[in-house]
Design an enzyme around this catalytic site. Structure first.
Site: not given
Length: 111
Positions: A69, A32
């Site tokens: 997210d 990420k």
């Protein structure tokens, strides 16, 4: 389709995928942070969290990044706070102390 990408190899793997008709990638741990760094175009929350879980190829070697997210976590918390406010205004997140459990990508984004 899931692709197994060794740690530290995201840029090379995505470049190799230029040869197949894939233009969007769902990125998981441990990639990420690397996804956030390799994108030229970023949603504001990518810079804020230093992580991206979505990459979209804009052109060869040029990617756009998002961190869904973060948005999903904040939206979920706000919805729960609204449910708790029966007779008055909902508490603001900035007014609360929280305990964050988890050290994965979503936990980092929320922190």
């Amino acid at each position: 389709l899931p692709f197994r990408v060794p740690r530290g190899m995201l840029r090379e793997a995505v470049a190799a995928y230029d040869n197949i008709p894939v233009s969007g990638y769902s990125v998981t741990i441990p990639h990420k942070e690397a996804a956030a760094l390799m994108a030229r175009e970023k949603e504001a929350n990518v810079d804020m969290t230093a992580a991206a879980n979505t990459l979209v190829r804009v052109s060869a070697g040029n990617y756009s990044a998002a961190n869904t997210d973060f948005a999903a976590s904040i939206d979920s918390l706000k919805a729960h706070l609204a449910e708790l406010a029966h007779d008055g205004p909902a508490a603001q997140l900035s007014q609360l102390s929280v305990l964050l459990l988890g050290a994965g990508g979503a936990g980092r984004a929320l922190a």
